[in-house]
Motif scaffolding. Sequence first.
Motif, PDB file in Angstrom:
ATOM      1  N   VAL A   1     -47.566  67.153  19.594  1.00  0.00           N
ATOM      2  CA  VAL A   1     -47.536  66.858  21.019  1.00  0.00           C
ATOM      3  C   VAL A   1     -48.988  66.751  21.462  1.00  0.00           C
ATOM      4  O   VAL A   1     -49.801  67.635  21.194  1.00  0.00           O
ATOM      5  N   ILE A   2     -49.307  65.646  22.127  1.00  0.00           N
ATOM      6  CA  ILE A   2     -50.669  65.386  22.598  1.00  0.00           C
ATOM      7  C   ILE A   2     -50.658  65.470  24.121  1.00  0.00           C
ATOM      8  O   ILE A   2     -49.801  64.863  24.773  1.00  0.00           O
ATOM      9  N   ASP A   3     -51.605  66.221  24.668  1.00  0.00           N
ATOM     10  CA  ASP A   3     -51.696  66.317  26.124  1.00  0.00           C
ATOM     11  C   ASP A   3     -53.127  66.623  26.515  1.00  0.00           C
ATOM     12  O   ASP A   3     -53.951  67.002  25.684  1.00  0.00           O
ATOM     13  N   GLY A   4     -53.400  66.451  27.780  1.00  0.00           N
ATOM     14  CA  GLY A   4     -54.724  66.715  28.310  1.00  0.00           C
ATOM     15  C   GLY A   4     -54.626  67.453  29.611  1.00  0.00           C
ATOM     16  O   GLY A   4     -53.597  68.059  29.916  1.00  0.00           O
ATOM     17  N   GLN A   5     -55.691  67.396  30.401  1.00  0.00           N
ATOM     18  CA  GLN A   5     -55.784  68.097  31.681  1.00  0.00           C
ATOM     19  C   GLN A   5     -55.371  69.550  31.478  1.00  0.00           C
ATOM     20  O   GLN A   5     -55.936  70.229  30.641  1.00  0.00           O
TER      21      GLN A   5
ATOM     22  N   LEU B   1     -45.053  61.537  17.266  1.00  0.00           N
ATOM     23  CA  LEU B   1     -46.054  61.921  18.269  1.00  0.00           C
ATOM     24  C   LEU B   1     -45.395  61.874  19.639  1.00  0.00           C
ATOM     25  O   LEU B   1     -44.691  60.904  19.955  1.00  0.00           O
ATOM     26  N   LEU B   2     -45.598  62.898  20.437  1.00  0.00           N
ATOM     27  CA  LEU B   2     -45.045  62.944  21.786  1.00  0.00           C
ATOM     28  C   LEU B   2     -46.147  63.256  22.782  1.00  0.00           C
ATOM     29  O   LEU B   2     -47.104  63.956  22.443  1.00  0.00           O
ATOM     30  N   GLY B   3     -45.986  62.764  24.007  1.00  0.00           N
ATOM     31  CA  GLY B   3     -46.954  63.062  25.055  1.00  0.00           C
ATOM     32  C   GLY B   3     -46.791  62.119  26.230  1.00  0.00           C
ATOM     33  O   GLY B   3     -45.920  61.255  26.236  1.00  0.00           O
ATOM     34  N   PRO B   4     -47.649  62.258  27.219  1.00  0.00           N
ATOM     35  CA  PRO B   4     -47.607  61.340  28.361  1.00  0.00           C
ATOM     36  C   PRO B   4     -48.099  59.958  27.937  1.00  0.00           C
ATOM     37  O   PRO B   4     -48.916  59.825  27.021  1.00  0.00           O
ATOM     38  N   ILE B   5     -47.612  58.949  28.603  1.00  0.00           N
ATOM     39  CA  ILE B   5     -47.952  57.575  28.235  1.00  0.00           C
ATOM     40  C   ILE B   5     -49.455  57.312  28.314  1.00  0.00           C
ATOM     41  O   ILE B   5     -49.985  56.463  27.594  1.00  0.00           O
ATOM     42  N   GLY B   6     -50.169  58.066  29.107  1.00  0.00           N
ATOM     43  CA  GLY B   6     -51.614  57.893  29.245  1.00  0.00           C
ATOM     44  C   GLY B   6     -52.399  58.106  27.964  1.00  0.00           C
ATOM     45  O   GLY B   6     -53.551  57.677  27.875  1.00  0.00           O
TER      46      GLY B   6
ATOM     47  N   LEU C   1     -52.016  56.601  25.315  1.00  0.00           N
ATOM     48  CA  LEU C   1     -52.172  55.300  24.647  1.00  0.00           C
ATOM     49  C   LEU C   1     -53.232  54.417  25.297  1.00  0.00           C
ATOM     50  O   LEU C   1     -53.517  53.330  24.817  1.00  0.00           O
ATOM     51  N   VAL C   2     -53.818  54.892  26.386  1.00  0.00           N
ATOM     52  CA  VAL C   2     -54.741  54.073  27.161  1.00  0.00           C
ATOM     53  C   VAL C   2     -56.150  54.650  27.085  1.00  0.00           C
ATOM     54  O   VAL C   2     -56.362  55.829  27.385  1.00  0.00           O
ATOM     55  N   ALA C   3     -57.096  53.813  26.686  1.00  0.00           N
ATOM     56  CA  ALA C   3     -58.493  54.258  26.707  1.00  0.00           C
ATOM     57  C   ALA C   3     -58.838  54.714  28.120  1.00  0.00           C
ATOM     58  O   ALA C   3     -58.524  54.043  29.094  1.00  0.00           O
ATOM     59  N   ASN C   4     -59.447  55.881  28.218  1.00  0.00           N
ATOM     60  CA  ASN C   4     -59.834  56.498  29.480  1.00  0.00           C
ATOM     61  C   ASN C   4     -58.645  57.011  30.292  1.00  0.00           C
ATOM     62  O   ASN C   4     -58.769  57.304  31.473  1.00  0.00           O
ATOM     63  N   GLY C   5     -57.490  57.142  29.629  1.00  0.00           N
ATOM     64  CA  GLY C   5     -56.311  57.683  30.283  1.00  0.00           C
ATOM     65  C   GLY C   5     -56.469  59.167  30.565  1.00  0.00           C
ATOM     66  O   GLY C   5     -57.419  59.813  30.111  1.00  0.00           O
ATOM     67  N   LEU C   6     -55.533  59.715  31.314  1.00  0.00           N
ATOM     68  CA  LEU C   6     -55.538  61.126  31.714  1.00  0.00           C
ATOM     69  C   LEU C   6     -56.870  61.493  32.380  1.00  0.00           C
ATOM     70  O   LEU C   6     -57.558  62.420  31.978  1.00  0.00           O
TER      71      LEU C   6
ATOM     72  N   CYS D   1     -51.026  57.893  35.839  1.00  0.00           N
ATOM     73  CA  CYS D   1     -51.725  56.989  34.914  1.00  0.00           C
ATOM     74  C   CYS D   1     -51.769  55.543  35.395  1.00  0.00           C
ATOM     75  O   CYS D   1     -52.273  54.684  34.683  1.00  0.00           O
ATOM     76  N   ASN D   2     -51.206  55.268  36.559  1.00  0.00           N
ATOM     77  CA  ASN D   2     -51.146  53.896  37.072  1.00  0.00           C
ATOM     78  C   ASN D   2     -50.446  52.953  36.105  1.00  0.00           C
ATOM     79  O   ASN D   2     -50.801  51.775  36.013  1.00  0.00           O
TER      80      ASN D   2
END
Length: 145
Positions: free
Chosen positions: A10-14, A73-78, A80-85, A112-113
Amino acid sequence: MKQENIKIAVIDGQGGGLGGALIQQLKKANPDIPIRALGTNAAATATMFKGGADDGATGENAIVYNASRMHILLGPIGVLVANGLLGEVTPAMAAAIGSADAVKILLPSLKCNIRLAVGAQESMQTYLNDAVRLCSEEIAHLVDQ
């Protein structure tokens, strides 16, 4: 494949709240499968450990290194985006996650817009439940191979 050989991260940030909640539900549904927490920062990783992660690592190199070694792999869609989260996902992280052969189960996030054309917006709990269901289906598929 044996369940204990399946590799899930699981991948996450913030603050890692979404990842922590996801891990908690995944462990309830699949208690025998180890889950790795991959945080973009130490706070996110710590929160995912509180959710029940079996092991984990933090930062760009950890995510780049582990993404290609996982089955799911699981996590927020962000992720997958460079500079996401809010800028926590580096271009290298996004590329590694996006190019990994792993099945990717991603949760929508209004922060994440990114809008998904899949119907009406649901509660985060609904998305968490769906992610756990999809992960269990992928585990069953891997076990049957």
